[in-house]
Scaffold this motif. Structure first.
Motif, PDB file in Angstrom:
ATOM      1  N   UNK A  16      -4.904  -2.199  12.354  1.00  0.00           N
ATOM      2  CA  UNK A  16      -3.496  -2.523  12.194  1.00  0.00           C
ATOM      3  C   UNK A  16      -3.136  -3.689  13.090  1.00  0.00           C
ATOM      4  N   UNK A  17      -2.323  -4.606  12.577  1.00  0.00           N
ATOM      5  CA  UNK A  17      -1.896  -5.740  13.375  1.00  0.00           C
ATOM      6  C   UNK A  17      -0.824  -5.286  14.360  1.00  0.00           C
ATOM      7  N   UNK A  46      -3.394  -2.618   7.624  1.00  0.00           N
ATOM      8  CA  UNK A  46      -1.955  -2.506   7.873  1.00  0.00           C
ATOM      9  C   UNK A  46      -1.490  -3.773   8.579  1.00  0.00           C
ATOM     10  N   UNK A  47      -0.561  -4.517   7.950  1.00  0.00           N
ATOM     11  CA  UNK A  47      -0.097  -5.778   8.527  1.00  0.00           C
ATOM     12  C   UNK A  47       0.846  -5.594   9.704  1.00  0.00           C
ATOM     13  N   UNK A  66      -6.414  -5.268   3.155  1.00  0.00           N
ATOM     14  CA  UNK A  66      -4.964  -5.261   2.934  1.00  0.00           C
ATOM     15  C   UNK A  66      -4.650  -4.906   1.480  1.00  0.00           C
ATOM     16  N   UNK A  67      -3.730  -3.960   1.295  1.00  0.00           N
ATOM     17  CA  UNK A  67      -3.324  -3.578  -0.063  1.00  0.00           C
ATOM     18  C   UNK A  67      -1.852  -3.862  -0.328  1.00  0.00           C
ATOM     19  N   UNK A  68      -1.048  -3.989   0.717  1.00  0.00           N
ATOM     20  CA  UNK A  68       0.373  -4.303   0.554  1.00  0.00           C
ATOM     21  C   UNK A  68       0.758  -5.462   1.460  1.00  0.00           C
ATOM     22  N   UNK A  69       1.529  -6.405   0.913  1.00  0.00           N
ATOM     23  CA  UNK A  69       1.913  -7.600   1.678  1.00  0.00           C
ATOM     24  C   UNK A  69       3.395  -7.599   2.019  1.00  0.00           C
TER      25      UNK A  69
END
Length: 262
Positions: A16-17, A46-47, A66-69
């Motif tokens: 995770x970022x 996780x962004x 990554x799956x969601x932006x």
């Protein structure tokens, strides 16, 4: 034992970022001061707090999970975004990235043309990549036979699609290279069978294509893009060498005198 635990904690941090991860990667104390960010191949899914980097202009998230932006929606000053080789299927949050000029989403799960409509509001977007033959990256939507035509109609301001310049200076060269490539591919087969390549002397020395690397993020990205082009040239060179060899062999056979039985 302590070193092992520390290594596990560092790996977990990359999932995770976090603010700590961003500060350690850039040396910046304030997230809003970060302009360029390369987080390639870290296993990120996780962004996290990436949306707090409000002045970010260039972002490389390639080779992650990554799956969601959704967290990228607040990055209104983002100019270059590399999301290649992830698990993204929805690009909707990117519609607010109004400064975006270059977008690479090759190697993801974008399945239909409808998934691309959200990008039409990005008037500055002129460079889009959905597939990258160098790394064998693509998207399910690219299987559509009319994909290229539809995309060019959807984005009238586009200059470069999948690494090929489609309008402006250099577009004729790209089309010529594409025509040559198609001709070479056709020459690789005879009667539907792939012809084995004979031993041929290379046109250039092996180290001719090598380039020096740099620790500068901007120069490093430029080197990467240039190296991708060189790799494609390398492949074209190999195919051209093969076809030339086949042609020379064929011409040599035609020049041999015919033998008649007495």
């Amino acid at each position: 034992m302590m070193d092992s635990k520390r290594d596990k904690d560092q790996v977990a941090d990359c999932d995770k970022i976090t603010a700590g991860l961003l500060k350690s990667r850039t040396g910046e104390f304030d997230l809003e001061s970060i302009l360029f960010l390369k987080l390639r191949g870290l296993g990120i899914h996780d962004l996290g707090c990436i949306g707090e980097c409000m002045t970010l202009e260039r972002l490389d998230l390639s080779g992650n999970n990554v799956s969601t932006v959704a967290p990228l929606a607040s990055l209104r000053q983002l100019i270059v975004l590399n999301l290649s080789s992830n698990r993204i299927s929805n690009l909707e949050p990117l519609r607010t990235c109004e400064s975006l000029q270059s977008l690479n989403v090759a190697g993801n799960n974008i399945s239909s043309i409808e998934n691309l409509h959200c990008l039409q509001s990005l008037k500055k977007l002129d460079n889009i990549r959905f597939k990258d033959n160098t790394y064998n990256y693509t998207n399910p939507v690219c299987r559509n036979a009319s994909f290229r035509t539809i995309v060019l109609e959807m984005f009238p301001n586009i200059k470069v699609l999948d690494g090929e310049r489609v309008v402006g200076r250099g577009s004729d060269l790209y089309q010529l290279c594409k025509d040559i490539d198609d001709t070479i591919k056709a020459g690789l087969y005879k009667n539907g069978q792939l012809v084995e390549r004979p031993d041929c002397k290379p046109w250039v020395e092996d180290n001719y294509w090598e380039i020096r690397r740099s620790n500068n993020a901007i120069i490093d990205e430029a080197y990467k893009q240039f190296n991708d082009v060189l790799h494609e040239c390398r492949l074209l060179n190999n195919r051209a060498t093969h076809v030339i060899s086949q042609t020379e062999r064929s011409m040599s056979l035609k020049k041999q005198p015919k033998q008649y039985a007495i």
